[in-house]
Design a protein around this motif. Structure first.
Motif, PDB file in Angstrom:
ATOM      1  N   MET A  20    -131.573  25.097   9.506  1.00 46.77           N
ATOM      2  CA  MET A  20    -130.616  24.493  10.425  1.00 46.77           C
ATOM      3  C   MET A  20    -129.804  25.585  11.109  1.00 46.77           C
ATOM      4  SD  MET A  20    -127.751  22.674   8.119  1.00 46.77           S
ATOM      5  CE  MET A  20    -126.703  23.566   7.018  1.00 46.77           C
ATOM      6  N   GLY A  21    -129.400  25.281  12.293  1.00 47.46           N
ATOM      7  CA  GLY A  21    -128.568  26.191  13.058  1.00 47.46           C
ATOM      8  C   GLY A  21    -127.093  25.882  12.825  1.00 47.46           C
ATOM      9  N   PRO A  22    -126.242  26.349  13.704  1.00 51.65           N
ATOM     10  CA  PRO A  22    -124.808  26.178  13.513  1.00 51.65           C
ATOM     11  C   PRO A  22    -124.285  24.772  13.798  1.00 51.65           C
ATOM     12  CG  PRO A  22    -125.242  27.359  15.547  1.00 51.65           C
ATOM     13  CD  PRO A  22    -126.554  27.211  14.852  1.00 51.65           C
ATOM     14  N   GLU A  23    -125.041  23.965  14.525  1.00 48.87           N
ATOM     15  CA  GLU A  23    -124.526  22.668  14.953  1.00 48.87           C
ATOM     16  C   GLU A  23    -124.124  21.748  13.801  1.00 48.87           C
ATOM     17  OE1 GLU A  23    -127.247  24.300  18.145  1.00 48.87           O
ATOM     18  OE2 GLU A  23    -127.365  24.072  15.988  1.00 48.87           O
ATOM     19  N   PRO A  24    -124.948  21.554  12.754  1.00 49.30           N
ATOM     20  CA  PRO A  24    -124.497  20.689  11.649  1.00 49.30           C
ATOM     21  C   PRO A  24    -123.294  21.259  10.902  1.00 49.30           C
ATOM     22  CG  PRO A  24    -126.868  21.055  11.524  1.00 49.30           C
ATOM     23  CD  PRO A  24    -126.328  21.978  12.574  1.00 49.30           C
ATOM     24  N   LEU A  25    -123.215  22.575  10.797  1.00 50.11           N
ATOM     25  CA  LEU A  25    -122.072  23.201  10.140  1.00 50.11           C
ATOM     26  C   LEU A  25    -120.805  22.982  10.958  1.00 50.11           C
ATOM     27  CD1 LEU A  25    -123.856  26.520   9.150  1.00 50.11           C
ATOM     28  CD2 LEU A  25    -123.357  24.581   7.660  1.00 50.11           C
ATOM     29  N   LEU A  26    -120.918  23.142  12.269  1.00 50.33           N
ATOM     30  CA  LEU A  26    -119.774  22.907  13.153  1.00 50.33           C
ATOM     31  C   LEU A  26    -119.348  21.446  13.078  1.00 50.33           C
ATOM     32  CD1 LEU A  26    -117.775  23.798  15.309  1.00 50.33           C
ATOM     33  CD2 LEU A  26    -119.568  23.453  17.020  1.00 50.33           C
ATOM     34  N   GLN A  27    -120.318  20.548  13.001  1.00 49.05           N
ATOM     35  CA  GLN A  27    -120.001  19.120  12.883  1.00 49.05           C
ATOM     36  C   GLN A  27    -119.229  18.847  11.588  1.00 49.05           C
ATOM     37  OE1 GLN A  27    -123.449  16.567  12.758  1.00 49.05           O
ATOM     38  NE2 GLN A  27    -122.254  14.759  13.271  1.00 49.05           N
ATOM     39  N   ALA A  28    -119.640  19.477  10.494  1.00 45.06           N
ATOM     40  CA  ALA A  28    -118.936  19.299   9.216  1.00 45.06           C
ATOM     41  C   ALA A  28    -117.523  19.881   9.291  1.00 45.06           C
ATOM     42  CB  ALA A  28    -119.726  19.959   8.088  1.00 45.06           C
ATOM     43  N   MET A  29    -117.379  21.028   9.918  1.00 49.34           N
ATOM     44  CA  MET A  29    -116.058  21.653  10.051  1.00 49.34           C
ATOM     45  C   MET A  29    -115.129  20.792  10.900  1.00 49.34           C
ATOM     46  SD  MET A  29    -117.080  25.614  10.695  1.00 49.34           S
ATOM     47  CE  MET A  29    -118.122  26.493   9.546  1.00 49.34           C
ATOM     48  N   THR A  30    -115.667  20.223  11.951  1.00 51.59           N
ATOM     49  CA  THR A  30    -114.869  19.381  12.840  1.00 51.59           C
ATOM     50  C   THR A  30    -114.463  18.086  12.141  1.00 51.59           C
ATOM     51  OG1 THR A  30    -116.030  20.324  14.742  1.00 51.59           O
ATOM     52  CG2 THR A  30    -114.838  18.278  15.114  1.00 51.59           C
ATOM     53  N   ALA A  31    -115.368  17.563  11.313  1.00 48.98           N
ATOM     54  CA  ALA A  31    -115.073  16.321  10.590  1.00 48.98           C
ATOM     55  C   ALA A  31    -114.000  16.522   9.524  1.00 48.98           C
ATOM     56  CB  ALA A  31    -116.347  15.776   9.951  1.00 48.98           C
ATOM     57  N   ALA A  32    -113.937  17.723   8.947  1.00 54.15           N
ATOM     58  CA  ALA A  32    -112.940  18.026   7.911  1.00 54.15           C
ATOM     59  C   ALA A  32    -112.285  19.360   8.248  1.00 54.15           C
ATOM     60  CB  ALA A  32    -113.599  18.077   6.546  1.00 54.15           C
ATOM     61  N   PRO A  33    -111.422  19.381   9.276  1.00 54.73           N
ATOM     62  CA  PRO A  33    -110.878  20.649   9.772  1.00 54.73           C
ATOM     63  C   PRO A  33    -110.003  21.420   8.788  1.00 54.73           C
ATOM     64  CG  PRO A  33    -109.853  18.790  10.885  1.00 54.73           C
ATOM     65  CD  PRO A  33    -110.946  18.241  10.028  1.00 54.73           C
ATOM     66  N   ASP A  34    -109.623  20.802   7.684  1.00 51.83           N
ATOM     67  CA  ASP A  34    -108.820  21.508   6.689  1.00 51.83           C
ATOM     68  C   ASP A  34    -109.687  22.055   5.552  1.00 51.83           C
ATOM     69  OD1 ASP A  34    -109.464  18.986   5.744  1.00 51.83           O
ATOM     70  OD2 ASP A  34    -107.556  18.700   4.701  1.00 51.83           O
ATOM     71  N   PHE A  35    -110.981  22.254   5.821  1.00 52.08           N
ATOM     72  CA  PHE A  35    -111.916  22.739   4.804  1.00 52.08           C
ATOM     73  C   PHE A  35    -111.505  24.124   4.287  1.00 52.08           C
ATOM     74  CE2 PHE A  35    -113.492  24.526   8.741  1.00 52.08           C
ATOM     75  CZ  PHE A  35    -113.971  25.769   8.397  1.00 52.08           C
ATOM     76  N   ASP A  36    -111.865  24.390   3.046  1.00 49.58           N
ATOM     77  CA  ASP A  36    -111.647  25.702   2.443  1.00 49.58           C
ATOM     78  C   ASP A  36    -112.956  26.461   2.289  1.00 49.58           C
ATOM     79  OD1 ASP A  36    -108.849  25.539   2.072  1.00 49.58           O
ATOM     80  OD2 ASP A  36    -109.168  24.255   0.340  1.00 49.58           O
ATOM     81  N   ILE A  37    -114.023  25.722   2.031  1.00 52.14           N
ATOM     82  CA  ILE A  37    -115.320  26.346   1.814  1.00 52.14           C
ATOM     83  C   ILE A  37    -116.389  25.371   2.295  1.00 52.14           C
ATOM     84  CG2 ILE A  37    -115.572  25.488  -0.538  1.00 52.14           C
ATOM     85  CD1 ILE A  37    -116.890  28.204  -1.215  1.00 52.14           C
ATOM     86  N   LEU A  38    -117.500  25.919   2.729  1.00 56.19           N
ATOM     87  CA  LEU A  38    -118.612  25.109   3.206  1.00 56.19           C
ATOM     88  C   LEU A  38    -119.869  25.608   2.512  1.00 56.19           C
ATOM     89  CD1 LEU A  38    -119.201  22.901   5.362  1.00 56.19           C
ATOM     90  CD2 LEU A  38    -119.794  24.732   6.909  1.00 56.19           C
ATOM     91  N   VAL A  39    -120.578  24.714   1.860  1.00 55.26           N
ATOM     92  CA  VAL A  39    -121.803  25.074   1.155  1.00 55.26           C
ATOM     93  C   VAL A  39    -122.970  24.459   1.907  1.00 55.26           C
ATOM     94  CG1 VAL A  39    -123.080  24.898  -1.015  1.00 55.26           C
ATOM     95  CG2 VAL A  39    -120.588  25.139  -1.044  1.00 55.26           C
ATOM     96  N   ALA A  40    -123.937  25.295   2.254  1.00 59.39           N
ATOM     97  CA  ALA A  40    -125.100  24.810   3.005  1.00 59.39           C
ATOM     98  C   ALA A  40    -126.332  25.583   2.573  1.00 59.39           C
ATOM     99  CB  ALA A  40    -124.871  24.987   4.497  1.00 59.39           C
ATOM    100  N   GLY A  41    -127.437  24.914   2.564  1.00 59.53           N
ATOM    101  CA  GLY A  41    -128.703  25.566   2.228  1.00 59.53           C
ATOM    102  C   GLY A  41    -129.652  25.525   3.406  1.00 59.53           C
ATOM    103  N   ARG A  42    -130.629  26.394   3.371  1.00 62.09           N
ATOM    104  CA  ARG A  42    -131.673  26.466   4.396  1.00 62.09           C
ATOM    105  C   ARG A  42    -131.110  26.642   5.805  1.00 62.09           C
ATOM    106  NH1 ARG A  42    -135.783  28.413   2.746  1.00 62.09           N
ATOM    107  NH2 ARG A  42    -136.836  27.683   4.578  1.00 62.09           N
ATOM    108  N   ALA A  43    -130.045  27.380   5.919  1.00 61.50           N
ATOM    109  CA  ALA A  43    -129.446  27.652   7.220  1.00 61.50           C
ATOM    110  C   ALA A  43    -129.887  29.026   7.712  1.00 61.50           C
ATOM    111  CB  ALA A  43    -127.925  27.609   7.133  1.00 61.50           C
TER     112      ALA A  43
END
Length: 81
Positions: A20-43
């Motif tokens: 996956m590219g940055p788009e799903p990660l950006l979508q997750a960040m936008t959905a929870a803008p107060d995030f502290d950490i983001l865990v993603a695989g196969r990026a």
């Protein structure tokens, strides 16, 4: 230049993997803008850096990810280096 993807290339490829590219990660960040950490695989390796930079570039903006343009997104891509 990257050659065009054809049906023949797909059918003759021994292994196809997904990244996956940055788009799903950006979508997750936008959905929870107060995030502290983001865990993603196969990026794609720079995807988290691109998403994080785009998240801050687009914060409080009506612009889209695509509107940032290749020159800006290219710069974000090299942030991991």
């Amino acid at each position: 230049m990257v050659p065009l993807l054809t049906t023949e290339l797909v059918e003759t490829s021994p292994t196809i993997v997904a990244q996956m590219g940055p788009e799903p990660l950006l979508q997750a960040m936008t959905a929870a803008p107060d995030f502290d950490i983001l865990v993603a695989g196969r990026a794609y390796d720079p995807a988290p850096y691109i998403a994080f930079c785009a998240f801050h570039a687009l914060k409080d903006s009506t612009c889209t990810f695509e509107s940032l343009g290749t020159d800006i997104l290219g710069g974000f891509t090299h942030m991991e280096r």
